[in-house]
Enzyme design. Structure first.
Site, mmCIF file in Angstrom:
data_model
loop_
_atom_site.group_PDB
_atom_site.id
_atom_site.type_symbol
_atom_site.label_atom_id
_atom_site.label_comp_id
_atom_site.label_asym_id
_atom_site.label_seq_id
_atom_site.Cartn_x
_atom_site.Cartn_y
_atom_site.Cartn_z
ATOM 1 N N TYR A 150 0.824 -1.209 0.000
ATOM 2 C CA TYR A 150 0.000 0.000 0.000
ATOM 3 C C TYR A 150 0.860 1.262 0.000
ATOM 4 O O TYR A 150 1.598 1.529 0.957
ATOM 5 C CB TYR A 150 -0.949 0.034 1.212
ATOM 6 C CG TYR A 150 -1.977 -1.085 1.220
ATOM 7 C CD1 TYR A 150 -2.234 -1.851 0.087
ATOM 8 C CD2 TYR A 150 -2.702 -1.387 2.363
ATOM 9 C CE1 TYR A 150 -3.161 -2.871 0.083
ATOM 10 C CE2 TYR A 150 -3.647 -2.407 2.381
ATOM 11 C CZ TYR A 150 -3.861 -3.149 1.234
ATOM 12 O OH TYR A 150 -4.784 -4.159 1.241
ATOM 13 N N LEU A 164 -17.562 -2.027 2.014
ATOM 14 C CA LEU A 164 -18.520 -1.026 1.519
ATOM 15 C C LEU A 164 -18.494 -0.963 -0.008
ATOM 16 O O LEU A 164 -18.904 0.032 -0.606
ATOM 17 C CB LEU A 164 -18.198 0.361 2.109
ATOM 18 C CG LEU A 164 -18.367 0.456 3.632
ATOM 19 C CD1 LEU A 164 -17.808 1.787 4.155
ATOM 20 C CD2 LEU A 164 -19.838 0.318 4.022
HETATM 21 N N1 LIG Z 1 -6.380 -8.179 0.599
HETATM 22 C C1 LIG Z 1 -6.717 -7.540 -0.496
HETATM 23 O O1 LIG Z 1 -6.431 -7.980 -1.622
HETATM 24 C C2 LIG Z 1 -7.463 -6.262 -0.356
HETATM 25 C C3 LIG Z 1 -8.099 -5.690 -1.478
HETATM 26 C C4 LIG Z 1 -8.822 -4.494 -1.264
HETATM 27 C C5 LIG Z 1 -8.868 -3.922 0.001
HETATM 28 N N2 LIG Z 1 -8.216 -4.509 1.052
HETATM 29 C C6 LIG Z 1 -8.273 -3.928 2.422
HETATM 30 O O2 LIG Z 1 -9.626 -3.639 2.744
HETATM 31 C C7 LIG Z 1 -9.740 -2.251 3.079
HETATM 32 C C8 LIG Z 1 -11.108 -1.744 2.689
HETATM 33 O O3 LIG Z 1 -11.428 -2.025 1.348
HETATM 34 P P1 LIG Z 1 -11.555 -0.868 0.252
HETATM 35 O O4 LIG Z 1 -10.744 0.252 0.707
HETATM 36 O O5 LIG Z 1 -11.288 -1.495 -1.060
HETATM 37 O O6 LIG Z 1 -13.101 -0.512 0.209
HETATM 38 P P2 LIG Z 1 -14.230 -0.085 1.256
HETATM 39 O O7 LIG Z 1 -13.764 -0.173 2.630
HETATM 40 O O8 LIG Z 1 -15.402 -0.865 0.849
HETATM 41 O O9 LIG Z 1 -14.477 1.442 0.829
HETATM 42 C C9 LIG Z 1 -13.636 2.448 1.299
HETATM 43 C C10 LIG Z 1 -13.997 3.784 0.666
HETATM 44 O O10 LIG Z 1 -15.356 4.100 0.882
HETATM 45 C C11 LIG Z 1 -15.501 5.464 1.249
HETATM 46 N N3 LIG Z 1 -15.994 5.464 2.644
HETATM 47 C C12 LIG Z 1 -15.590 4.665 3.675
HETATM 48 N N4 LIG Z 1 -16.316 4.895 4.779
HETATM 49 C C13 LIG Z 1 -17.226 5.831 4.454
HETATM 50 C C14 LIG Z 1 -18.259 6.469 5.167
HETATM 51 N N5 LIG Z 1 -18.532 6.163 6.426
HETATM 52 N N6 LIG Z 1 -19.008 7.402 4.525
HETATM 53 C C15 LIG Z 1 -18.770 7.704 3.231
HETATM 54 N N7 LIG Z 1 -17.789 7.137 2.505
HETATM 55 C C16 LIG Z 1 -17.014 6.215 3.096
HETATM 56 C C17 LIG Z 1 -14.132 6.109 1.108
HETATM 57 O O11 LIG Z 1 -13.884 6.514 -0.247
HETATM 58 P P3 LIG Z 1 -14.436 7.850 -0.941
HETATM 59 O O12 LIG Z 1 -14.640 8.873 0.123
HETATM 60 O O13 LIG Z 1 -13.411 8.230 -1.946
HETATM 61 O O14 LIG Z 1 -15.715 7.391 -1.601
HETATM 62 C C18 LIG Z 1 -13.220 4.923 1.333
HETATM 63 O O15 LIG Z 1 -11.976 5.091 0.736
HETATM 64 C C19 LIG Z 1 -8.559 -1.589 2.346
HETATM 65 O O16 LIG Z 1 -8.253 -0.309 2.874
HETATM 66 C C20 LIG Z 1 -7.503 -2.613 2.576
HETATM 67 O O17 LIG Z 1 -6.975 -2.508 3.897
HETATM 68 C C21 LIG Z 1 -7.548 -5.656 0.881
#
Ligand SMILES: NC(=O)c1ccc[n+]([C@@H]2O[C@H](COP(=O)([O-])OP(=O)(O)OC[C@H]3O[C@@H](n4cnc5c(N)ncnc54)[C@H](OP(=O)(O)O)[C@@H]3O)[C@@H](O)[C@H]2O)c1
Length: 312
Positions: A60, A201
């Site tokens: 990351y 999310l």
């Molecule tokens: N192991 C893997 O291969 C893998 C792959 C993906 C992710 N991950 C891990 O999982 C974590 C989470 O997944 P993700 O980041 O892909 O997606 P997510 O958690 O589903 O979505 C995060 C995004 O949603 C928005 N958000 C989050 N909380 C919010 C709220 N309360 N109100 C409004 N908007 C909100 C923000 O973006 P905006 O404000 O820009 O909309 C944020 O960047 C990552 O940070 C990482 O640590 C792991």
């Protein structure tokens, strides 16, 4: 707060952790609005909100995510449970040992609580990966081991070697993509391996702030299936129900979407956040419950598949 012990371990985490893929490089990646100071404040706010663990990875932001976490926590770094990941190309024994040293250095810690294999590398035998992980466990540099994006047939050989030290599988799991429920989740539950739900999310789609006229345009999300027009009808229907339930319970749409996940046995979630208000809100998915009937309504409304076929 709501806690659970991961797998068969003594590692007790809050059912919501903090995801930090967002902590990348300014100006590109997961949102052009990434700001380093915001990220530092997000980490502090997560801990102040009662979240007791953070998920990161050497990949990351090219190590920047780990550095930001360390900088934000300062001398409190050892009070927080840290889960990080080694990237697939670093699975050969010496590379894996070197990658672990790199993460420890950037995190400014002597140990990693949960060290995860970020994605499958079919070129390195499980025995070699396990040998390196065993050594890190023996040296006390790693407390527990996890995998990520692993199917049952590739977890099995590792589990046979690592036993109860292998405690988690981090996989994509949210109301728009429930594909892990076919084989991965049943296997993990059977063997008491916790599911760490990533993108809980749906990269922000399940927050209700995106719609047909307003979709994210950053490098990572513009190609993500959650935001493809062909998947929007189903997503918007689910968001409508989330909105109804949010009103009923006095919660927000993302809180209900996260609640649906963490109310399940064996599942924890790591929503990512770039803003303090995100992380504070996401911590609010803990400490209350959906009625069984409402949980079921969401389960029924979200049946069906997310199409990963390119738009025609
Ligand atoms: N192991 C893997 O291969 C893998 C792959 C993906 C992710 N991950 C891990 O999982 C974590 C989470 O997944 P993700 O980041 O892909 O997606 P997510 O958690 O589903 O979505 C995060 C995004 O949603 C928005 N958000 C989050 N909380 C919010 C709220 N309360 N109100 C409004 N908007 C909100 C923000 O973006 P905006 O404000 O820009 O909309 C944020 O960047 C990552 O940070 C990482 O640590 C792991």
């Amino acid at each position: 707060m709501e806690y659970t012990k991961l797998g068969k371990s003594e590692l007790e985490v809050t059912k919501i952790g903090l995801g930090t893929w967002q902590f990348g490089t300014e100006g590109w990646g997961f949102g052009k609005d990434f700001d380093r100071n915001d990220a530092i404040n997000v980490v502090k706010a997560a801990i102040d909100s009662g979240i007791n663990w953070i998920d990161t990875a050497e990949a990351y932001g090219g190590g920047e995510s780990e550095r930001i976490i360390s900088e934000a926590l300062g001398s409190k770094i050892n009070d927080v449970i840290i889960a990080t990941k080694v990237s697939g190309p670093h699975f050969q024994k010496n590379d894996l040992l070197k990658a672990a040293e790199g993460s420890l250095k950037r995190l400014n810690r002597d140990w990693i609580d949960l060290y995860q294999l970020h994605w499958v590398n079919g070129y390195v035998p499980s025995e070699e990966v396990a040998e390196a992980l065993q050594l890190l466990l023996e040296q006390g540099k790693v407390r527990y081991v996890g995998v990520s994006n692993y199917p049952p047939e590739l977890i099995e050989p590792l589990r046979n070697i690592m036993g109860d030290k292998l405690i988690t599988n981090q996989v994509r799991y949210n109301l728009l993509d429930r594909s892990i429920e076919k084989a991965i989740k049943p296997y993990c539950l059977k063997h008491q391996i916790h599911i760490i739900a990533f993108s809980p999310l749906a990269m922000g789609m399940l927050t209700g702030k995106y719609n047909r006229d307003h979709l994210p345009s950053d490098a990572i999300r513009s190609g993500a299936a959650y935001f493809w027009r062909k998947n929007l009808d189903r997503a918007l229907k689910i968001i409508e129900l989330l909105s109804e339930l949010a009103d009923k319970y006095g919660k927000t749409i993302p809180q209900v979407a996260l609640r649906w996940l963490i109310q399940q046995d064996g599942v924890v979630a790591i929503p990512g956040a770039k803003k303090v208000e995100h992380v504070v809100s996401n911590a609010g998915a803990m400490g209350w419950a959906l009625d069984e009937e409402d949980w079921k309504r969401l389960e029924e409304a979200s049946r069906g598949e997310l199409s990963y076929y390119f738009e025609e």
